[in-house]
Design a protein around this motif. Structure first.
Motif, PDB file in Angstrom:
ATOM      1  N   SER A  60       0.861  -1.187   0.000  1.00 32.24           N
ATOM      2  CA  SER A  60       0.000   0.000   0.000  1.00 32.24           C
ATOM      3  C   SER A  60       0.893   1.231   0.000  1.00 32.24           C
ATOM      4  O   SER A  60       2.109   1.134   0.168  1.00 32.24           O
ATOM      5  CB  SER A  60      -0.841   0.056   1.275  1.00 32.24           C
ATOM      6  N   THR A  66      -2.132   8.401   0.697  1.00 32.86           N
ATOM      7  CA  THR A  66      -3.300   8.503  -0.182  1.00 32.86           C
ATOM      8  C   THR A  66      -4.231   9.627   0.262  1.00 32.86           C
ATOM      9  O   THR A  66      -4.712  10.417  -0.563  1.00 32.86           O
ATOM     10  CB  THR A  66      -4.057   7.162  -0.236  1.00 32.86           C
ATOM     11  N   GLU A  93       1.454   4.173  -4.034  1.00 41.14           N
ATOM     12  CA  GLU A  93       1.915   2.783  -4.006  1.00 41.14           C
ATOM     13  C   GLU A  93       3.231   2.622  -4.762  1.00 41.14           C
ATOM     14  O   GLU A  93       4.026   1.755  -4.457  1.00 41.14           O
ATOM     15  CB  GLU A  93       0.841   1.862  -4.600  1.00 41.14           C
ATOM     16  N   ARG A 169     -10.829   2.663  -2.263  1.00 40.11           N
ATOM     17  CA  ARG A 169     -10.002   2.775  -1.061  1.00 40.11           C
ATOM     18  C   ARG A 169      -9.842   1.412  -0.388  1.00 40.11           C
ATOM     19  O   ARG A 169     -10.791   0.640  -0.310  1.00 40.11           O
ATOM     20  CB  ARG A 169     -10.600   3.796  -0.076  1.00 40.11           C
ATOM     21  N   GLY A 170      -8.649   1.147   0.051  1.00 40.59           N
ATOM     22  CA  GLY A 170      -8.361  -0.151   0.668  1.00 40.59           C
ATOM     23  C   GLY A 170      -8.087  -1.235  -0.354  1.00 40.59           C
ATOM     24  O   GLY A 170      -7.940  -2.408  -0.031  1.00 40.59           O
ATOM     25  N   SER A 172      -5.657  -2.345  -2.064  1.00 41.77           N
ATOM     26  CA  SER A 172      -4.454  -3.180  -2.134  1.00 41.77           C
ATOM     27  C   SER A 172      -4.748  -4.611  -1.690  1.00 41.77           C
ATOM     28  O   SER A 172      -4.094  -5.557  -2.146  1.00 41.77           O
ATOM     29  CB  SER A 172      -3.345  -2.604  -1.262  1.00 41.77           C
TER      30      SER A 172
HETATM   31  N1  ASP Z   1      -3.555   3.400  -0.488  1.00 42.32           N
HETATM   32  C1  ASP Z   1      -4.907   3.060  -0.780  1.00 42.32           C
HETATM   33  C2  ASP Z   1      -5.813   3.613   0.307  1.00 42.32           C
HETATM   34  O1  ASP Z   1      -5.342   4.265   1.224  1.00 42.32           O
HETATM   35  C3  ASP Z   1      -5.116   1.600  -0.980  1.00 42.32           C
HETATM   36  C4  ASP Z   1      -4.790   0.709   0.193  1.00 42.32           C
HETATM   37  O2  ASP Z   1      -4.163   1.149   1.152  1.00 42.32           O
HETATM   38  O3  ASP Z   1      -5.171  -0.440   0.165  1.00 42.32           O
HETATM   39  O4  ASP Z   1      -6.997   3.429   0.239  1.00 42.32           O
END
Ligand code: ASP
Ligand code: MG
Length: 422
Positions: A60, A66, A93, A169-170, A172
Motif C-alpha cells: 500500500s 493517499t 503505491e 479505497r483499501g 491493495s
Molecule cells: N492506499 C490506498 C488507500 O489508502 C489503498 C490501500 O491502502 O489499500 O486506500
C-alpha cells in the motif's frame, strides 16, 4: 484443495513440509509507514525467502499518503476528472514499491517493482472504483522463475481503455488476493497494524479476543458490517477463488487469524463476532402507493447513479401506502436524496427524509444457522440497555440492527458480554 491446505498448515508449523510454498505478502500503509518500517518489511521478506518459500509482495501507499494526495487534489480542483485522480492516487503505491525493492537489494534479495499495469492487472473503466477483469501474471511468473521477488504496487490496474485505474479505497487487499488467485499461491498474508481479526473492535470492547480462524462467509459479513480489517471485495475474491487468507501483524509478526473455507462437521460458535458501523445514513421515502413497479423504479434510479444501497426495509402497507427506508454510505447520501426527490412525484410519495445519525450493530456467527433464539437474545439485550431498534435485517449467519449512532458502542459492549465473547 486438501493438498494446498496441507502446505499451508506445514508453513504454519514453521515449514516442516519441504515443498516450496508460494506466498503473497501484502503490507498495508502503517506497515510501510516510514524508512524503518520499510526495512523491517524487507527483512521479513528476506527471511521468508531464506526459509525456502517464494514470495510476491504487494504494498500500500506509505502511512497517510493517499489521504494526503486526495487533500492536494481537493486544493487544486473541484472538478477532479476521475482519470486524473486515479493517475495521482496510484503514485502513493509506486513510492512504496520502489523503496521496498531498494531495501531488499541492500539485503541481497533480488527484487523488482511492478506497477499494477506492469503486473498485468486489467480492470474495467470505472475510475476510482474499478473492478479487476483479468490478471495476466506472466511478468510476475517470469520474475519468480528468475529467482526474483516481485514487489507490486497495490490498489491499481490498467483499464481495457489503457488508462490507469484504482480499485477503491483499501484496494491493495484486492490486488493481493487477485494475484494470489492468479498465481495459485498457497496463501495470501495480509500484514497490518493489528494482530488479526477480533471478536469486536478492541478499541470499543477491551475484552475482545483474537479469532484464530473464521470462515469466508463470516469474514464477508464482518467486512460488510464494519469489521475494518479487510476490504469487502478482497474477501469475496478470496472466497470465490479459495485463497486462504492469513491476517497478521507486521509489528509483532505473530500468527494472526486464518480466513478459510468452513470445515464440515465442525461445531460452530453460535456468535463469532460483534461488528459495528457508523458510516451509513438512512433515507425514507414515505407514502408510496403499494403497487408493482414502484420499488423497482426507485432502486433502478439509485443503481443508475452508482449508489450502493445496503439495508432496505419496506413496511406492509397501511391504507394502500407504504414507507420504504434504506441505508447508504454517508458519501452517497446527497446523491440518494437527489434521486429520491427527483422521483418522488413519479412515485407519488408524500415525502423524502434522511437521517445521518444512525449506526448499525451486527452479530455474526456461522453457528446461528443451527441455534434458534439468537435474535430474541439480541433484542432482549438491547432492550435491557434501553436501546431502541430502528431497522432490522438478517442473513443466515448475521443479524443487524440500526440504532442511534450515539449508543452503538454501548450496544456492541452489551452484546459482546451477552453472547459470552468477553
Ligand atoms: N492506499 C490506498 C488507500 O489508502 C489503498 C490501500 O491502502 O489499500 O486506500
Ligand atoms: Mg488497507
Amino acid at each position: 484443495m486438501l493438498a494446498r491446505t496441507g502446505v499451508v498448515a506445514g508453513h504454519v508449523a514453521s515449514c516442516i513440509v519441504a515443498a516450496v510454498a508460494l506466498l503473497v505478502q501484502k503490507f498495508g500503509g502503517t506497515s510501510v509507514g516510514d524508512a524503518d518500517r520499510i526495512r523491517a518489511v524487507a527483512d521479513h521478506v528476506a527471511r521468508t525467502r531464506r526459509a525456502g518459500d517464494q514470495v510476491v509482495v504487494v504494498v500500500s501507499a506509505m502511512g497517510k499518503t493517499t489521504d494526503e494526495l486526495v487533500r492536494l487534489a481537493n486544493e487544486v480542483s473541484a472538478a477532479q476528472p476521475p482519470r486524473e485522480l486515479d493517475m495521482l492516487l496510484t503514485t502513493g503505491e509506486r513510492i512504496s514499491m520502489s523503496l521496498l525493492s531498494m531495501a531488499l537489494a541492500d539485503l541481497g534479495v533480488e527484487a523488482a517493482s511492478f506497477t499494477g499495469s506492469q503486473a498485468g492487472i486489467i480492470t474495467d473503466t470505472d475510475h476510482t472504483r474499478a473492478k479487476i477483469l483479468e490478471v495476466r501474471a506472466d511478468r510476475l511468473r517470469e520474475a519468480l522463475d528468475d529467482g526474483r521477488v516481485p514487489v507490486v504496487a497495490g490498489f491499481q490496474g490498467v483499464s481495457t481503455e489503457r488508462d490507469i485505474t484504482t480499485l477503491g479505497r483499501g484496494g491493495s487487499d484486492v490486488t493481493a488476493v487477485a494475484l494470489a488467485a492468479a498465481l495459485g499461491a498457497d496463501a495470501c498474508e495480509i500484514y497490518t497494524d493489528v494482530t488479526g481479526v477480533f471478536s469486536a473492535d478492541p478499541r470499543v470492547v477491551p475484552s475482545a479476543h483474537r479469532l484464530a480462524r473464521v470462515s469466508f462467509d463470516e469474514m464477508l459479513e464482518m467486512a460488510a458490517t464494519g469489521g475494518r480489517v479487510l476490504m469487502l471485495r478482497s474477501v469475496e475474491f478470496a472466497r470465490n477463488h479459495r485463497v486462504p487468507l492469513h491476517v497478521r501483524s507486521s509489528f509483532t509478526w505473530e500468527p494472526g487469524t486464518w480466513v478459510v473455507e468452513e470445515e464440515e462437521g465442525m461445531e460452530q460458535a453460535m456468535v463469532t463476532a460483534v461488528t459495528h458501523d457508523t458510516s451509513e445514513a438512512k433515507v425514507t421515502v414515505a407514502g408510496v402507493p403499494d403497487r408493482p413497479g414502484l420499488a423497482a423504479r426507485l432502486f433502478r434510479g439509485l443503481a443508475d447513479r452508482g449508489v450502493n444501497v445496503d439495508m432496505i426495509v419496506q413496511n406492509t402497507s397501511a391504507h394502500g401506502l407504504t414507507d420504504i427506508s434504506f441505508t447508504v454510505p454517508k458519501t452517497d447520501l446527497a446523491t440518494s436524496v437527489e434521486v429520491c426527490d427527483a422521483l418522488s412525484a413519479e412515485l407519488e410519495a408524500t415525502g423524502v427524509t434522511s437521517d445521518s445519525d444512525i449506526g448499525r450493530v451486527s452479530l455474526i456467527g456461522a453457528g446461528m444457522k443451527s441455534h434458534p433464539g439468537v435474535t430474541a437474545t439480541m433484542f432482549e439485550t438491547l432492550a435491557a440497555a434501553s436501546i431502541n431498534i430502528e431497522m432490522i435485517s438478517t442473513s443466515s449467519i448475521r443479524i443487524s440492527c440500526v440504532v442511534r449512532d450515539s449508543v452503538v458502542e454501548d450496544a456492541v459492549g452489551a452484546l459482546h458480554t451477552a453472547f459470552g465473547l468477553d
